[in-house]
Motif scaffolding. Sequence first.
Motif, PDB file in Angstrom:
ATOM      1  N   GLN A 227      36.090  49.460  48.986  1.00  0.00           N
ATOM      2  CA  GLN A 227      36.987  49.668  48.105  1.00  0.00           C
ATOM      3  C   GLN A 227      37.460  50.732  48.306  1.00  0.00           C
ATOM      4  OE1 GLN A 227      33.757  48.711  47.213  1.00  0.00           O
ATOM      5  NE2 GLN A 227      34.034  46.161  46.630  1.00  0.00           N
ATOM      6  N   LYS A 228      36.504  51.982  48.393  1.00  0.00           N
ATOM      7  CA  LYS A 228      37.786  53.445  48.454  1.00  0.00           C
ATOM      8  C   LYS A 228      38.221  53.011  49.992  1.00  0.00           C
ATOM      9  CE  LYS A 228      36.453  57.323  47.361  1.00  0.00           C
ATOM     10  NZ  LYS A 228      37.059  57.219  45.694  1.00  0.00           N
ATOM     11  N   CYS A 229      38.064  52.710  51.173  1.00  0.00           N
ATOM     12  CA  CYS A 229      39.378  52.348  52.225  1.00  0.00           C
ATOM     13  C   CYS A 229      39.873  51.412  51.309  1.00  0.00           C
ATOM     14  CB  CYS A 229      38.297  51.824  52.947  1.00  0.00           C
ATOM     15  SG  CYS A 229      36.913  52.659  54.178  1.00  0.00           S
ATOM     16  N   ALA A 230      40.326  50.710  50.477  1.00  0.00           N
ATOM     17  CA  ALA A 230      41.473  49.461  50.615  1.00  0.00           C
ATOM     18  C   ALA A 230      42.409  50.290  49.539  1.00  0.00           C
ATOM     19  CB  ALA A 230      41.216  48.968  49.005  1.00  0.00           C
ATOM     20  N   GLU A 231      41.288  51.438  48.779  1.00  0.00           N
ATOM     21  CA  GLU A 231      41.888  52.108  47.913  1.00  0.00           C
ATOM     22  C   GLU A 231      42.982  53.158  49.307  1.00  0.00           C
ATOM     23  OE1 GLU A 231      39.575  54.580  45.198  1.00  0.00           O
ATOM     24  OE2 GLU A 231      39.063  52.871  44.269  1.00  0.00           O
ATOM     25  N   LYS A 232      42.857  54.229  50.112  1.00  0.00           N
ATOM     26  CA  LYS A 232      43.618  54.842  51.015  1.00  0.00           C
ATOM     27  C   LYS A 232      44.408  54.342  51.165  1.00  0.00           C
ATOM     28  CE  LYS A 232      39.914  58.287  51.766  1.00  0.00           C
ATOM     29  NZ  LYS A 232      38.771  58.718  53.101  1.00  0.00           N
ATOM     30  N   LEU A 233      44.035  52.478  51.842  1.00  0.00           N
ATOM     31  CA  LEU A 233      45.492  51.712  52.264  1.00  0.00           C
ATOM     32  C   LEU A 233      46.641  51.521  51.860  1.00  0.00           C
ATOM     33  CD1 LEU A 233      43.048  50.460  54.870  1.00  0.00           C
ATOM     34  CD2 LEU A 233      44.761  50.778  55.641  1.00  0.00           C
ATOM     35  N   ILE A 234      45.426  51.154  50.406  1.00  0.00           N
ATOM     36  CA  ILE A 234      46.836  51.400  49.407  1.00  0.00           C
ATOM     37  C   ILE A 234      48.265  52.471  48.719  1.00  0.00           C
ATOM     38  CG2 ILE A 234      47.580  50.569  46.843  1.00  0.00           C
ATOM     39  CD1 ILE A 234      44.655  48.932  46.596  1.00  0.00           C
ATOM     40  N   SER A 235      47.333  53.536  48.922  1.00  0.00           N
ATOM     41  CA  SER A 235      48.421  54.589  49.011  1.00  0.00           C
ATOM     42  C   SER A 235      48.712  54.458  49.451  1.00  0.00           C
ATOM     43  CB  SER A 235      47.430  56.064  48.361  1.00  0.00           C
ATOM     44  OG  SER A 235      48.019  56.819  47.844  1.00  0.00           O
ATOM     45  N   TYR A 236      48.539  54.759  51.058  1.00  0.00           N
ATOM     46  CA  TYR A 236      49.277  54.862  52.389  1.00  0.00           C
ATOM     47  C   TYR A 236      50.118  53.912  52.221  1.00  0.00           C
ATOM     48  CZ  TYR A 236      51.081  54.874  57.326  1.00  0.00           C
ATOM     49  OH  TYR A 236      51.710  54.919  58.595  1.00  0.00           O
ATOM     50  N   ILE A 237      50.676  52.522  51.741  1.00  0.00           N
ATOM     51  CA  ILE A 237      51.404  51.864  51.455  1.00  0.00           C
ATOM     52  C   ILE A 237      52.309  52.245  50.832  1.00  0.00           C
ATOM     53  CG2 ILE A 237      51.834  49.352  51.140  1.00  0.00           C
ATOM     54  CD1 ILE A 237      49.424  48.925  52.470  1.00  0.00           C
ATOM     55  N   GLU A 238      52.210  52.219  49.280  1.00  0.00           N
ATOM     56  CA  GLU A 238      52.857  52.917  48.689  1.00  0.00           C
ATOM     57  C   GLU A 238      53.688  53.797  48.808  1.00  0.00           C
ATOM     58  OE1 GLU A 238      50.195  53.238  45.138  1.00  0.00           O
ATOM     59  OE2 GLU A 238      50.447  51.756  45.070  1.00  0.00           O
ATOM     60  N   ASN A 239      53.314  54.714  50.095  1.00  0.00           N
ATOM     61  CA  ASN A 239      53.706  56.617  50.290  1.00  0.00           C
ATOM     62  C   ASN A 239      54.615  56.332  51.487  1.00  0.00           C
ATOM     63  OD1 ASN A 239      52.871  58.277  47.938  1.00  0.00           O
ATOM     64  ND2 ASN A 239      51.155  58.313  48.768  1.00  0.00           N
ATOM     65  N   ASN A 240      54.066  55.515  52.737  1.00  0.00           N
ATOM     66  CA  ASN A 240      55.153  55.611  53.391  1.00  0.00           C
ATOM     67  C   ASN A 240      55.953  54.406  53.772  1.00  0.00           C
ATOM     68  OD1 ASN A 240      53.743  58.307  54.806  1.00  0.00           O
ATOM     69  ND2 ASN A 240      52.456  57.483  53.812  1.00  0.00           N
ATOM     70  N   CYS A 241      55.056  53.161  52.819  1.00  0.00           N
ATOM     71  CA  CYS A 241      56.349  51.740  53.006  1.00  0.00           C
ATOM     72  C   CYS A 241      57.140  51.436  51.965  1.00  0.00           C
ATOM     73  CB  CYS A 241      54.971  51.019  54.306  1.00  0.00           C
ATOM     74  SG  CYS A 241      54.456  51.627  55.345  1.00  0.00           S
ATOM     75  N   ASP A 242      57.288  51.798  50.904  1.00  0.00           N
ATOM     76  CA  ASP A 242      57.975  51.832  50.184  1.00  0.00           C
ATOM     77  C   ASP A 242      57.055  50.225  49.450  1.00  0.00           C
ATOM     78  OD1 ASP A 242      60.270  53.429  50.917  1.00  0.00           O
ATOM     79  OD2 ASP A 242      61.167  51.733  51.917  1.00  0.00           O
ATOM     80  N   GLY A 243      56.240  50.617  49.005  1.00  0.00           N
ATOM     81  CA  GLY A 243      55.324  49.816  48.659  1.00  0.00           C
ATOM     82  C   GLY A 243      54.350  48.641  49.101  1.00  0.00           C
TER      83      GLY A 243
END
Length: 250
Positions: A60-76
């Motif tokens: 779950q914690k890794c998923a949160e980090k990846l979601i944050s990365y996508i939101e901040n670097n890939c327009d979500g």
Amino acid sequence: MIFKEAGEKKLPTIILLHGGGLSDWSWNHTVQLLSSEFHLVTPILDGHGEDGSETFISIQKCAEKLISYIENNCDGKVFAIGGLSIGAQITVEILSTKPDITQYAIIESALTIPIKGTTAITVPAYQFLYGLIKKRWFSKLQAKSLCVPDELFETYYQDSQKISKQSLINLTLSNGNYRLKPSIAATHAKVLIIVGSDEIKVMKESAELLHRTIPKSQLYIAKDMKHGQLSLVHTEQYIKLLKSFFEIKG
């Protein structure tokens, strides 16, 4: 979590998540074959390889980090997210949390049915087993079970020395206790589920459960293959399967 990139950023982005005990290098061949057509992101999961100093906490914690990365670097949103083993479980968790985060998803050998006794056995087992990680002969056995190609064994062995006991315990607990969330049925992604015909029963049952639960999903059974063998060893076949799934010619 460390994010490695290849290919031009203007190209469609594919995120590939490695399995437990591996690292971004396990995707090297895949990256080489796809980087002219896609922007590839191969994160190093917490506790692994170059990120060995960061303790792995949970899927779950890794998923949160990846979601944050996508939101901040890939327009979500990205073109595709793919994962092997615990990387596939993280992909499942992402799809369960953010239904519109990716157009495609590739889930290879994801355990989605909890294994009884995981919690009771894990901590005592690693009190004994952790010291064996330093032994080359033990690493060779582990590498074989993970289908690590011979030419990557030395890299695997060096990286295996960096993972902490607590990361291993947390990794095993998170993996063995992971349960599929009904919310994954709401994902907008087209999902390809891969499992080897020679994998253990619970892995095949997990793939079937995913297929039943996700409306836009395809189930591919890799004939005569073990856990992770398709992407790690038969990479060209894996790429061909992905391109067919993405409806890309050539």
